[in-house]
Design a protein around this motif. Structure first.
Motif, mmCIF file in Angstrom:
data_model
loop_
_atom_site.group_PDB
_atom_site.id
_atom_site.type_symbol
_atom_site.label_atom_id
_atom_site.label_comp_id
_atom_site.label_asym_id
_atom_site.label_seq_id
_atom_site.Cartn_x
_atom_site.Cartn_y
_atom_site.Cartn_z
ATOM 1 N N TRP A 223 0.853 -1.235 -0.084
ATOM 2 C CA TRP A 223 0.032 0.049 -0.039
ATOM 3 C C TRP A 223 0.867 1.219 0.153
ATOM 4 C CZ3 TRP A 223 -1.389 -4.196 3.254
ATOM 5 C CH2 TRP A 223 -2.716 -4.790 2.806
ATOM 6 N N TRP A 224 2.055 1.137 0.528
ATOM 7 C CA TRP A 224 2.864 2.464 0.657
ATOM 8 C C TRP A 224 3.273 3.032 -0.798
ATOM 9 C CZ3 TRP A 224 5.247 5.277 4.296
ATOM 10 C CH2 TRP A 224 6.384 6.092 3.891
ATOM 11 N N ALA A 225 3.910 2.091 -1.627
ATOM 12 C CA ALA A 225 4.091 2.449 -2.913
ATOM 13 C C ALA A 225 3.518 2.217 -4.202
ATOM 14 C CB ALA A 225 5.767 2.127 -3.049
ATOM 15 N N GLY A 226 2.821 1.067 -3.902
ATOM 16 C CA GLY A 226 1.920 0.532 -5.036
ATOM 17 C C GLY A 226 0.778 1.100 -5.498
ATOM 18 N N ARG A 227 0.149 0.731 -6.381
ATOM 19 C CA ARG A 227 -0.997 0.943 -7.211
ATOM 20 C C ARG A 227 -2.391 0.982 -6.292
ATOM 21 N NH1 ARG A 227 3.490 0.507 -9.143
ATOM 22 N NH2 ARG A 227 4.176 1.834 -10.535
ATOM 23 N N ILE A 228 -2.942 2.088 -5.867
ATOM 24 C CA ILE A 228 -4.187 1.539 -4.754
ATOM 25 C C ILE A 228 -5.247 2.792 -5.103
ATOM 26 C CG2 ILE A 228 -2.526 0.877 -3.044
ATOM 27 C CD1 ILE A 228 -2.766 3.388 -1.437
ATOM 28 N N GLY A 229 -6.392 2.206 -4.519
ATOM 29 C CA GLY A 229 -7.476 3.055 -4.739
ATOM 30 C C GLY A 229 -8.104 3.102 -5.832
ATOM 31 N N LEU A 230 -9.277 3.881 -6.122
ATOM 32 C CA LEU A 230 -10.102 3.868 -7.355
ATOM 33 C C LEU A 230 -9.141 4.308 -8.560
ATOM 34 C CD1 LEU A 230 -12.693 3.527 -8.549
ATOM 35 C CD2 LEU A 230 -13.077 5.936 -7.990
ATOM 36 N N THR A 231 -8.246 5.416 -8.339
ATOM 37 C CA THR A 231 -7.707 5.817 -9.253
ATOM 38 C C THR A 231 -6.584 5.011 -10.012
ATOM 39 O OG1 THR A 231 -6.213 7.107 -7.932
ATOM 40 C CG2 THR A 231 -8.203 8.177 -8.616
ATOM 41 N N GLY A 232 -6.082 4.106 -8.895
ATOM 42 C CA GLY A 232 -4.905 3.294 -9.444
ATOM 43 C C GLY A 232 -3.627 4.359 -9.461
ATOM 44 N N SER A 233 -3.415 5.218 -8.599
ATOM 45 C CA SER A 233 -2.126 5.953 -8.631
ATOM 46 C C SER A 233 -1.301 5.404 -7.598
ATOM 47 C CB SER A 233 -2.526 7.344 -7.956
ATOM 48 O OG SER A 233 -3.458 7.997 -8.957
ATOM 49 N N SER A 234 0.018 5.617 -7.906
ATOM 50 C CA SER A 234 1.093 4.837 -7.259
ATOM 51 C C SER A 234 1.891 5.669 -6.204
ATOM 52 C CB SER A 234 2.251 4.121 -8.243
ATOM 53 O OG SER A 234 2.729 5.227 -9.025
ATOM 54 N N ALA A 235 2.803 5.219 -5.506
ATOM 55 C CA ALA A 235 3.694 5.991 -4.638
ATOM 56 C C ALA A 235 2.872 6.981 -3.747
ATOM 57 C CB ALA A 235 4.680 6.705 -5.375
ATOM 58 N N THR A 273 9.994 -10.258 -10.297
ATOM 59 C CA THR A 273 10.553 -9.386 -11.159
ATOM 60 C C THR A 273 9.687 -8.021 -11.137
ATOM 61 O OG1 THR A 273 9.122 -10.188 -12.978
ATOM 62 C CG2 THR A 273 11.636 -10.836 -12.835
ATOM 63 N N HIS A 274 8.384 -8.450 -10.524
ATOM 64 C CA HIS A 274 7.647 -7.141 -10.024
ATOM 65 C C HIS A 274 6.450 -7.712 -9.103
ATOM 66 C CE1 HIS A 274 4.791 -8.020 -13.654
ATOM 67 N NE2 HIS A 274 4.027 -7.905 -12.833
ATOM 68 N N ALA A 275 6.157 -7.070 -8.173
ATOM 69 C CA ALA A 275 5.010 -7.206 -7.230
ATOM 70 C C ALA A 275 4.100 -5.851 -6.974
ATOM 71 C CB ALA A 275 5.358 -8.006 -5.940
ATOM 72 N N ASP A 276 2.476 -5.989 -7.315
ATOM 73 C CA ASP A 276 1.732 -4.862 -6.966
ATOM 74 C C ASP A 276 0.542 -5.498 -6.415
ATOM 75 O OD1 ASP A 276 1.526 -1.885 -7.694
ATOM 76 O OD2 ASP A 276 -0.370 -2.911 -7.913
ATOM 77 N N LEU A 277 -0.005 -4.824 -5.277
ATOM 78 C CA LEU A 277 -1.108 -5.303 -4.770
ATOM 79 C C LEU A 277 -2.195 -5.463 -5.740
ATOM 80 C CD1 LEU A 277 -1.470 -3.459 -1.295
ATOM 81 C CD2 LEU A 277 -1.251 -5.879 -1.516
ATOM 82 N N PHE A 278 -2.398 -4.477 -6.611
ATOM 83 C CA PHE A 278 -3.336 -4.506 -7.503
ATOM 84 C C PHE A 278 -3.302 -5.189 -8.861
ATOM 85 C CE2 PHE A 278 -5.421 -1.748 -4.514
ATOM 86 C CZ PHE A 278 -6.540 -1.319 -4.805
ATOM 87 N N ILE A 279 -2.046 -4.685 -9.447
ATOM 88 C CA ILE A 279 -1.848 -5.152 -10.784
ATOM 89 C C ILE A 279 -1.367 -6.893 -10.587
ATOM 90 C CG2 ILE A 279 0.100 -5.310 -12.550
ATOM 91 C CD1 ILE A 279 0.039 -2.416 -11.905
ATOM 92 N N GLY A 280 -0.681 -7.197 -9.582
ATOM 93 C CA GLY A 280 -0.350 -8.653 -9.562
ATOM 94 C C GLY A 280 1.139 -8.781 -9.502
ATOM 95 N N GLU A 281 1.658 -9.988 -9.433
ATOM 96 C CA GLU A 281 3.048 -10.230 -9.188
ATOM 97 C C GLU A 281 3.614 -11.136 -10.438
ATOM 98 O OE1 GLU A 281 4.335 -12.936 -5.780
ATOM 99 O OE2 GLU A 281 2.905 -11.368 -5.059
ATOM 100 N N ARG A 282 5.035 -10.997 -10.622
ATOM 101 C CA ARG A 282 5.400 -11.903 -11.475
ATOM 102 C C ARG A 282 6.856 -12.693 -10.698
ATOM 103 N NH1 ARG A 282 9.535 -12.249 -15.517
ATOM 104 N NH2 ARG A 282 8.743 -13.441 -17.615
ATOM 105 N N PHE A 283 6.727 -13.918 -10.668
ATOM 106 C CA PHE A 283 7.782 -14.731 -10.045
ATOM 107 C C PHE A 283 8.487 -15.617 -10.848
ATOM 108 C CE2 PHE A 283 9.461 -18.193 -7.255
ATOM 109 C CZ PHE A 283 10.073 -17.577 -6.374
ATOM 110 N N ASP A 284 9.826 -15.393 -10.950
ATOM 111 C CA ASP A 284 10.740 -16.266 -11.856
ATOM 112 C C ASP A 284 11.552 -17.315 -11.042
ATOM 113 O OD1 ASP A 284 12.516 -17.376 -13.634
ATOM 114 O OD2 ASP A 284 13.011 -15.461 -14.645
#
Length: 909
Positions: A223-235, A273-284
């Motif tokens: 929640w700190w830096a990821g994309r959150i809320g209705l607008t999906g704004s980050s940081a 390689t990325h992880a976001d609460l809303f978008i999802g994450e990619r694990f290699d």
């Protein structure tokens, strides 16, 4: 004489908590018989730190021990015994608890920040969302890898006790010597980070080894830096993540050592390689080395971290229940998707993620998992959540091992269905498990009804509550995941029946108080970021709303619910000042006239009335009133109910908040303040009635909601109540006995009808199965409560809306109180009325509600005119059974009664 044993020992609602977050914890227990006195002893080691002696009192819930002074990071044992009314004394019942870091100067660790690029700062507005704008760059270009942190340390002697205190700007998982620390997920959770950031405590004694050890922390945006809320704004709180921790070690020779995060920590990128609460994450999996948090791992190529002094005033001990994996659901079916891939149905809308098992994948196989809550009318894939950064897409890159199992770590989704692509072979249902995430609240209530549809409605409410009570009370687990104050304001009574929500909502109220503006405005959502304030300052219409009626009033109404259901005075005391500041803001804002009156010449009398009423400015009004949404595009229709109802709704909630805050002041012993607030509430009600209620009892707006609220909040003189009731009944009839109440009025609709002599009409609304109605959703396969009554149209077409919003599930409280028949009549269920609805459409109901003194259970079966009623009444609760207008007192214990229903008197026309 020996009294019945004492059970159910808790500290701040929790059995044997590891780290109590307050220096003044309250102790609770359940006596085996009616209690006349108690005795408490608290000790640490061999030292007695508090001893009450025998205290004459019935109280056994949230008892404060005079003179109890607790130290930080300490372990305590406590015991209690009680005397019953016959003078018999019980044996001692014992339990234990530990404490968190209770003083700001306990924190000496520094923030450690990995030397990585910050999160891409994306700023979006409500208009961007409405217009369908989307990010132009690919996810891989906008997101960044999860960072790993390592710290080596040596205890120097065998360890007797070890506690890890840790938090993060972002979300984290921790490991020691390759073993996972604790079972929490998405820690530290969602807070109003500028003012408060929760610190978790873990017992890690068994994870430490002789010689060198390693603490490893994986750190994602959260929640700190990821994309959150209705607008999906980050940081929205910060662009760079960090962590801070203290490991407190006590060795067997009695020495204590503190290992703190500092410049000796090193960092590197992890396999995410990325992880976001809303978008999802990619694990290699190819990049994952399971030994990364062990002493044997070579970290010479890792980077030094940057360090920053921590502000102890912002770091607060975590209180209550963390987010955990609370359930697992097997896949019900796997079907091929004509558009490629496979669709997995888990049979239930949840918040969580999928655990995937792969059999003999090829190295480099890319598996994607998309999430949605519903399929379309033809059973094809349908994305029901649209918006910026609402991807809900997880990606796994295989390492090529015989069997690979993966579950995301730093994201969650709202879904029932998952589409899997990239598999080499057709999957089996056993390859997929839906992992349900929620704040791990104790489920305390149960309700079973003979009508299967009504029973399913209750279960839908429970699922919506469970999946939206995740760190904060969210509105939905997919599109916004925000702590909207209006949602929990209408739902809090229902929530208390199903789970022990007091610590959870108390913690959220601490965030809400931290977010309150200096001028007294209480925000419409909490936690609230600086970007939320920026949007409001530059927005217009709904986008400019910081505080409004029915939402901001949660600061007074939610604490009162916790007091009513749990007898918790401390939450009233802690929020009283904030409620008074909100009341003062309303009083000041009442000087502004509604826009329609600004160019109107008002008489002095009317000017005086208007100056009392908080009825101007932007409000959501009776949000989502069904008739105002019909036949229009959503972006056009959404503002109609606010435009029609806001001016009426705002002063009604103003009066109600004054009334509830007066009751709070009375409960806290401030009778002078209570009287002052009641006087002001009476003035507001008189002004409202003179301004908005005509001689025939009509309101300016012919919608059900304003009439419901006017009756529920006593906004009209007694002589006019029957007139308003009749207008409400007529409005319901005009809608074909269907509800037309919005967000703020629907919780009160059935009670208003029941209490005004129209119980049969209330039942017709409850059992209505045409849209809008609760059973309409059930008949269309709902497994949670929908945001919109018509999320699925009668023709089966599906709308792109949330299928998991708990707010309209507020009807669940009616099912417990009115249908099953358990109603508290004193704070904390000290007294109850048991009044089952034997005149309705059920022939059986079975309900159990938690009370501080033990569970109350009522089960009844109706056969013809005869009713068999079973009731379990715990000691300490005064119960009255009401059937057919006749009252019978029930002593503590189990009761089995048979009653014959009186023959209804003929209706004279």
């Amino acid at each position: 004489m020996v009294a019945a044993p004492v059970t159910g020992l808790t500290v701040e609602y929790q059995p044997s908590p590891l780290a109590v977050a307050t220096p003044r914890p309250r102790l609770s227990w359940i006596p085996g018989r009616a209690q006349a006195a108690y005795e408490i002893e608290v000790r640490t080691g061999d030292v007695v730190v508090a001893h009450t002696g025998q205290v004459p009192s019935r109280e056994s819930h949230l008892v404060e021990v005079p003179g109890l002074v607790l130290g930080s990071d300490s372990d305590y044992e406590w015991r209690v015994r009680v005397w019953d009314e016959d003078g018999a004394v019980s044996g001692w019942a014992s339990s234990s608890f530990g404490t968190a870091l209770l003083n700001p100067d306990d924190w000496t660790a520094r923030w450690v920040l990995p030397k990585a690029r910050g999160t891409a700062v994306e700023r979006w507005t409500l208009l961007d969302w409405i217009q369908g704008r989307r990010p132009e760059r690919d996810v891989s270009e906008r997101l960044r890898p999860v960072q790993l942190l390592r710290q080596r340390f040596t205890p120097e002697a065998p360890v007797a006790r070890a506690r890890l205190f840790i938090t993060a700007r972002g979300v984290y998982t921790a490991e020691i010597n390759g073993a996972t620390v604790g079972d929490q997920v998405l820690a530290p959770g969602f807070d109003s980070y500028a003012s408060r950031l929760s610190v978790q405590c873990y017992d890690v004694t068994d994870l430490l080894e002789d010689g060198e050890n390693v603490l490893g922390v994986a750190l994602a945006d959260g929640w700190w830096a990821g994309r959150i809320g209705l607008t999906g704004s980050s940081a929205q709180f910060g662009a760079s993540t960090g962590a801070t921790w203290q490991l407190h070690v006590e060795t067997e020779d009695g020495r204590r050592r503190r290992i703190a995060s500092d410049g000796d920590v090193v960092s590197a990128e992890g396999p995410w390689t990325h992880a976001d609460l809303f978008i999802g994450e990619r694990f290699d999996m190819r990049l994952h080395d399971p030994a990364w948090s062990t002493p044997a791992f070579d970290d010479t190529a890792w980077n030094p971290v940057e360090v920053e002094t921590a502000d102890p005033a912002v770091l607060v001990p975590f209180a209550g229940e963390p987010v955990r994996r609370v359930a697992e659901l097997p896949a019900l079916s796997v079907i091929a998707d004509p558009d490629d891939g496979w669709i997995i149905d888990f049979g239930q809308v949840i918040a969580g993620r999928v655990r995937l098992t792969l059999h003999a994948p090829c190295e480099g196989d890319v598996i994607t998992l998309e999430h949605t809550e519903t399929l379309d009318a033809d059973g094809r894939w349908f994305v029901n959540i649209e918006g910026i950064n609402k991807d809900q897409l997880d990606t796994y890159v295989a390492a090529g091992r015989p069997t690979e199992v993966w579950e995301p770590s730093f994201t969650f989704h709202g879904f029932r269905y998952v589409r899997v692509r990239g598999l080499q072979h057709p999957p089996e249902p056993g390859d997929f498990v839906a992992v349900v995430l929620s704040s791990d609240l104790r489920q305390t209530g149960s309700l079973h009804l003979s009508d299967q549809r009504l029973d399913r409605l209750h279960r839908n409410v429970v699922w919506s509550q469970r999946t939206n009570f995740l760190s904060v009370p969210m509105d939905c687990p997919q599109r916004e995941r925000a702590g909207w104050t209006g949602d929990i304001q209408v739902f809090a009574p229902s929530a208390t029946n199903n789970a022990l929500v007091a610590p959870f909502l108390t913690r959220w109220l601490e965030n809400l108080r931290a977010d309150q503006d200096a001028d007294g405005r209480v925000p419409i959502l909490s936690p609230r970021s600086a970007y939320d304030d920026e949007l409001a300052s530059t927005g217009s219409g709904f986008g400019s709303i910081v505080a409004c009626a029915g939402w901001s009033d949660a600061i007074a109404l939610v604490p009162w619910v916790l007091y009513e259901r749990y007898g918790d005075r401390r939450v009233l005391a802690d929020t009283l000042d904030a409620a008074l500041r909100w009341i003062e803001y309303q009083r000041t804002a009442a000087a502004e006239l509604p826009e329609r009156l600004r160019d109107v010449s008002l008489t002095p009398e009317r000017q005086q009335r208007q100056a009392l009423l908080y009825n101007a400015g932007e409000h959501f009004g009776d949000w989502l009133t069904p008739s105002t949404l019909e036949g229009r595009p959503l972006h056009e229709a959404i503002g109609i109910a606010p435009q029609l109802t806001a001016e009426l709704v705002a002063p009604m909630f103003q009066a109600w908040t004054l009334t509830i805050t007066a009751r709070s002041a009375d409960a806290l012993g401030d009778t002078g303040l209570a009287e002052s607030l009641r006087d002001r509430a009476a003035q507001v009600r008189a002004a409202f009635a003179a301004e908005y209620v005509d001689a025939e009892g009509r309101l300016p707006v012919a919608l059900q909601g304003p009439y419901v609220l006017a009756l529920a909040f006593d906004m009209v003189p007694a002589r006019k109540r029957p007139l308003l009731v009749q207008h409400l009944v007529d409005l319901i009839a005009e809608r074909g006995d269907r509800l037309d109440t919005g967000f703020l009025s629907v919780p009160h609709l059935l009670d208003v009808l029941w209490d005004s002599g129209h119980a049969e009409l209330a039942r017709r609304l409850l059992w209505q199965d045409e849209c809008p109605s609760w059973l309409y959703e059930v008949d269309r396969g709902a497994t949670t409560i929908w945001e919109s009554w018509d999320a699925i149209a009668p023709d089966g077409s599906v709308r792109a809306v949330s299928f998991n919003h708990y707010a309209f599930g507020c009807v669940d409280d009616v099912l417990y109180r009115r249908i099953a028949g358990i109603r508290a009549t004193a704070p904390g269920f000290r007294s109850v009325v048991i009044e089952p609805d034997l005149a309705g459409q059920l022939d059986h109901a079975d309900a159990e509600v938690w009370t501080p003194y033990g569970p109350i259970r009522v089960a009844w079966t109706l056969t013809g005119d005869d009713a068999a009623i079973h009731a379990d009444v715990p000691h300490g609760v005064d119960a009255v059974l009401v059937v057919g207008g006749h009252s019978t007192s029930l002593a503590p214990g189990a009761h089995d009664l048979r009653v014959t229903m009186p023959t209804p008197e003929p209706v004279v026309k």
